[in-house]
Design an enzyme around this catalytic site. Structure first.
Site, PDB file in Angstrom:
ATOM      1  N   HIS A 206       0.792  -1.241   0.000  1.00  0.00           N
ATOM      2  CA  HIS A 206       0.000   0.000   0.000  1.00  0.00           C
ATOM      3  C   HIS A 206       0.820   1.285   0.000  1.00  0.00           C
ATOM      4  O   HIS A 206       0.269   2.373  -0.074  1.00  0.00           O
ATOM      5  CB  HIS A 206      -0.958   0.022   1.202  1.00  0.00           C
ATOM      6  CG  HIS A 206      -0.276   0.347   2.495  1.00  0.00           C
ATOM      7  ND1 HIS A 206       0.434  -0.587   3.212  1.00  0.00           N
ATOM      8  CD2 HIS A 206      -0.181   1.497   3.198  1.00  0.00           C
ATOM      9  CE1 HIS A 206       0.932  -0.022   4.299  1.00  0.00           C
ATOM     10  NE2 HIS A 206       0.580   1.246   4.318  1.00  0.00           N
TER      11      HIS A 206
HETATM   12  C1  UD1 Z   1      -2.187   5.926   5.479  1.00  0.00           C
HETATM   13  C2  UD1 Z   1      -0.918   6.507   6.104  1.00  0.00           C
HETATM   14  C3  UD1 Z   1       0.185   5.463   6.074  1.00  0.00           C
HETATM   15  C4  UD1 Z   1      -0.251   4.166   6.725  1.00  0.00           C
HETATM   16  C5  UD1 Z   1      -1.572   3.686   6.115  1.00  0.00           C
HETATM   17  C6  UD1 Z   1      -2.075   2.492   6.878  1.00  0.00           C
HETATM   18  C7  UD1 Z   1      -0.545   8.943   5.777  1.00  0.00           C
HETATM   19  C8  UD1 Z   1       0.215   9.943   5.004  1.00  0.00           C
HETATM   20  N1  UD1 Z   1      -0.443   7.658   5.336  1.00  0.00           N
HETATM   21  O1  UD1 Z   1      -1.902   5.609   4.125  1.00  0.00           O
HETATM   22  O2  UD1 Z   1       1.320   5.963   6.782  1.00  0.00           O
HETATM   23  O3  UD1 Z   1       0.737   3.189   6.486  1.00  0.00           O
HETATM   24  O4  UD1 Z   1      -2.543   4.751   6.205  1.00  0.00           O
HETATM   25  O5  UD1 Z   1      -2.949   1.718   6.107  1.00  0.00           O
HETATM   26  O6  UD1 Z   1      -1.227   9.287   6.708  1.00  0.00           O
HETATM   27  N2  UD1 Z   1      -9.257   4.723   1.209  1.00  0.00           N
HETATM   28  C9  UD1 Z   1     -10.481   4.139   1.054  1.00  0.00           C
HETATM   29  N3  UD1 Z   1     -11.079   3.611   2.155  1.00  0.00           N
HETATM   30  C10 UD1 Z   1     -10.497   3.620   3.378  1.00  0.00           C
HETATM   31  C11 UD1 Z   1      -9.236   4.201   3.513  1.00  0.00           C
HETATM   32  C12 UD1 Z   1      -8.620   4.753   2.419  1.00  0.00           C
HETATM   33  O7  UD1 Z   1     -11.049   4.128  -0.041  1.00  0.00           O
HETATM   34  O8  UD1 Z   1     -11.096   3.124   4.355  1.00  0.00           O
HETATM   35  C13 UD1 Z   1      -8.630   5.379   0.057  1.00  0.00           C
HETATM   36  C14 UD1 Z   1      -8.645   6.907   0.263  1.00  0.00           C
HETATM   37  O9  UD1 Z   1      -9.819   7.462  -0.238  1.00  0.00           O
HETATM   38  C15 UD1 Z   1      -7.431   7.355  -0.500  1.00  0.00           C
HETATM   39  C16 UD1 Z   1      -6.497   6.145  -0.438  1.00  0.00           C
HETATM   40  O10 UD1 Z   1      -7.263   5.019  -0.032  1.00  0.00           O
HETATM   41  O11 UD1 Z   1      -7.755   7.626  -1.821  1.00  0.00           O
HETATM   42  C17 UD1 Z   1      -5.347   6.364   0.503  1.00  0.00           C
HETATM   43  O12 UD1 Z   1      -5.808   6.644   1.837  1.00  0.00           O
HETATM   44  P1  UD1 Z   1      -4.952   7.579   2.830  1.00  0.00           P
HETATM   45  O13 UD1 Z   1      -5.545   7.527   4.182  1.00  0.00           O
HETATM   46  O14 UD1 Z   1      -4.727   8.909   2.220  1.00  0.00           O
HETATM   47  O15 UD1 Z   1      -3.524   6.901   2.833  1.00  0.00           O
HETATM   48  P2  UD1 Z   1      -3.064   5.388   3.068  1.00  0.00           P
HETATM   49  O16 UD1 Z   1      -2.409   4.911   1.833  1.00  0.00           O
HETATM   50  O17 UD1 Z   1      -4.161   4.576   3.624  1.00  0.00           O
HETATM   51  N1  UDP Z   2      -4.032  -5.461   8.746  1.00  0.00           N
HETATM   52  C1  UDP Z   2      -5.296  -6.011   8.886  1.00  0.00           C
HETATM   53  N2  UDP Z   2      -5.979  -6.343   7.754  1.00  0.00           N
HETATM   54  C2  UDP Z   2      -5.454  -6.195   6.505  1.00  0.00           C
HETATM   55  C3  UDP Z   2      -4.160  -5.653   6.381  1.00  0.00           C
HETATM   56  C4  UDP Z   2      -3.474  -5.272   7.521  1.00  0.00           C
HETATM   57  O1  UDP Z   2      -5.784  -6.180  10.002  1.00  0.00           O
HETATM   58  O2  UDP Z   2      -6.137  -6.526   5.520  1.00  0.00           O
HETATM   59  C5  UDP Z   2      -3.310  -5.060   9.959  1.00  0.00           C
HETATM   60  C6  UDP Z   2      -1.930  -5.656  10.094  1.00  0.00           C
HETATM   61  O3  UDP Z   2      -1.984  -6.932  10.681  1.00  0.00           O
HETATM   62  C7  UDP Z   2      -1.217  -4.634  10.954  1.00  0.00           C
HETATM   63  C8  UDP Z   2      -1.825  -3.337  10.488  1.00  0.00           C
HETATM   64  O4  UDP Z   2      -3.076  -3.671   9.887  1.00  0.00           O
HETATM   65  O5  UDP Z   2      -1.552  -4.809  12.320  1.00  0.00           O
HETATM   66  C9  UDP Z   2      -0.905  -2.691   9.484  1.00  0.00           C
HETATM   67  O6  UDP Z   2      -1.596  -1.809   8.711  1.00  0.00           O
HETATM   68  P1  UDP Z   2      -1.033  -1.206   7.356  1.00  0.00           P
HETATM   69  O7  UDP Z   2      -0.178  -2.193   6.664  1.00  0.00           O
HETATM   70  O8  UDP Z   2      -2.212  -0.673   6.641  1.00  0.00           O
HETATM   71  O9  UDP Z   2      -0.197   0.060   7.852  1.00  0.00           O
HETATM   72  P2  UDP Z   2       1.299   0.333   8.303  1.00  0.00           P
HETATM   73  O10 UDP Z   2       1.639  -0.574   9.423  1.00  0.00           O
HETATM   74  O11 UDP Z   2       2.173   0.157   7.095  1.00  0.00           O
HETATM   75  O12 UDP Z   2       1.280   1.778   8.714  1.00  0.00           O
END
Ligand code: UD1
Ligand code: UDP
Length: 356
Positions: A206
């Site tokens: 991601h």
């Molecule tokens: C964010 C964090 C990242 C973390 C990740 C965990 C920042 C800059 N990034 O990244 O550090 O590792 O969360 O997963 O804060 N979206 C959906 N549904 C959701 C969530 C997101 O559709 O429930 C879509 C959003 O609309 C957006 C994209 O996914 O277009 C990215 O979401 P965003 O929260 O901006 O960043 P992440 O990649 O999730």
């Molecule tokens: N995770 C989860 N379901 C998923 C993917 C990740 O429960 O489908 C959990 C994972 O086990 C870990 C956390 O989400 O505890 C990590 O999230 P993510 O990889 O989105 O973010 P990051 O740790 O890189 O910020």
């Protein structure tokens, strides 16, 4: 003591579950959960509150799907309104997301104490939004909770011992939750039955550096397609990555599933052969469940996993990922090393805050 537990993203819900369990043991602490709304799909948010019985957020600020500036700015404004209304003694923030930085900035400017969990982590890559968020959050936090010795050393090297803040090495709060819920996840999850495959690689992707550059994502998917000719590969797909795969019609020949809840994830971790990921959290969870990890990133904050040979870093080139898989698939290691504490990281946080 009135404490706001600020969350916004999937890993933050999981970390907050660890803290909430501890906070409940102390009637002198009033906990209020504030959700920025950054993650909002049911299986990216509600599922974690339900499964881990995290108290319902008193506020959901519903800020999401915006550019970095717009998201952080609107969050600061809305968090400030909540802080002015609730007047907490302390704001607890986790990790390195936009929600983290927005919370820390809003609270600090109102002279509300900020406690930062997962302080001191560095990738030394200022291209990563997370690196900017974590450095700025550390600098304005009053109490910095470091998960590892490396994190503590990073703060010392940056002169934090001369700043007006308290630094505590507490261990990893994610280890607390992983160990606790791993005892019950097999009764709660049917994912292994549903997948119906004996042996599989667990993958997640991601990070913007891997997804937003379409060539990189195509290379990663191509490596997964090759590995999947040999062994099942299961990928719970983050919405960011899904949108780019769909838009560019990238062919996938492995098992893609919706993002899963935490119980399912723990079962996937326990039963997989190894993990391939760019997730921060999953690199450690692989270690907790004695699985090797191929980390598709240029750097990692979890250096101990690299030096111990539990994880390896690879670029997003297909052949590098495939070679790493071949090297790691049958590797044997002794995982009984205490890099991340003893599973009492959240207890240390609460005991420290009570003395504050
Ligand atoms: C964010 C964090 C990242 C973390 C990740 C965990 C920042 C800059 N990034 O990244 O550090 O590792 O969360 O997963 O804060 N979206 C959906 N549904 C959701 C969530 C997101 O559709 O429930 C879509 C959003 O609309 C957006 C994209 O996914 O277009 C990215 O979401 P965003 O929260 O901006 O960043 P992440 O990649 O999730
Ligand atoms: N995770 C989860 N379901 C998923 C993917 C990740 O429960 O489908 C959990 C994972 O086990 C870990 C956390 O989400 O505890 C990590 O999230 P993510 O990889 O989105 O973010 P990051 O740790 O890189 O910020």
């Amino acid at each position: 003591m009135k404490l706001i537990n600020l969350v916004g993203t999937r890993p933050q819900f999981i970390k907050a579950a660890a803290l909430s369990r501890q906070l409940k043991l102390h009637p002198s602490i009033q906990e209020i959960i504030v959700h920025t709304g950054q993650h909002f799909d049911k299986n990216m948010s509600d599922v974690f509150f339900d499964e881990m019985m995290i108290p319902n957020p008193k506020y959901n600020l519903e800020v999401n799907s915006l550019s970095h500036g717009a998201m952080t700015g609107r969050m600061i404004e809305k968090i400030e309104e909540v802080l002015l209304l609730e007047k907490p003694d302390v704001l607890l923030v986790y990790g390195d997301t936009n929600s983290t930085l927005a919370g820390a900035l809003a609270a600090k400017k109102l002279n509300i104490k900020v406690a930062h969990i997962e302080a001191g982590l560095r990738s030394f890559n200022m291209q990563m939004p997370e690196e900017i968020n974590r450095i700025l959050t550390d600098r304005i936090s009053d109490v910095l909770f470091c998960p590892t010795d490396t994190a503590l050393k990073n703060l010392q090297a940056e002169g934090y011992e001369n700043f007006d803040c308290t630094i505590v090495k507490n261990g990893d709060v994610m280890m607390d939750v992983a160990l606790f819920y791993a005892k019950i996840s097999s009764q709660k999850s049917k994912i292994i039955e549903q997948l119906n495959c004996n042996e599989f690689v667990l993958a997640t992707i991601h990070r913007p550096e891997n997804t937003d550059d379409v060539e990189s994502l195509k290379n990663i998917v191509s490596a997964f397609n090759t590995i999947a000719q040999k062994i099942n590969l299961v990928l719970p797909l983050h919405p960011r990555t899904k949108a780019i795969i769909d838009k560019n019609k990238i062919d996938t020949f492995f098992k893609i599933i919706e993002p899963v809840g935490y119980f399912d994830m723990l079962e996937l971790l326990k039963n997989c052969k190894l993990v391939v990921t760019d997730s921060g959290g999953l690199q450690k969870e692989a270690f907790y469940f004695h699985k090797h990890c191929i980390t598709i990133r240029k750097q990692t904050e979890w250096l101990e996993l690299l030096s111990g040979g539990f994880s390896c870093l690879v670029d997003s080139k297909s052949e590098d990922i495939i070679n790493a898989y071949e090297k790691m698939e049958n590797k044997k290691s002794d995982f009984n090393i205490d890099y991340f504490g003893n599973g009492n990281a959240s207890e240390i946080v609460v005991n420290t805050l009570l003395k504050f």
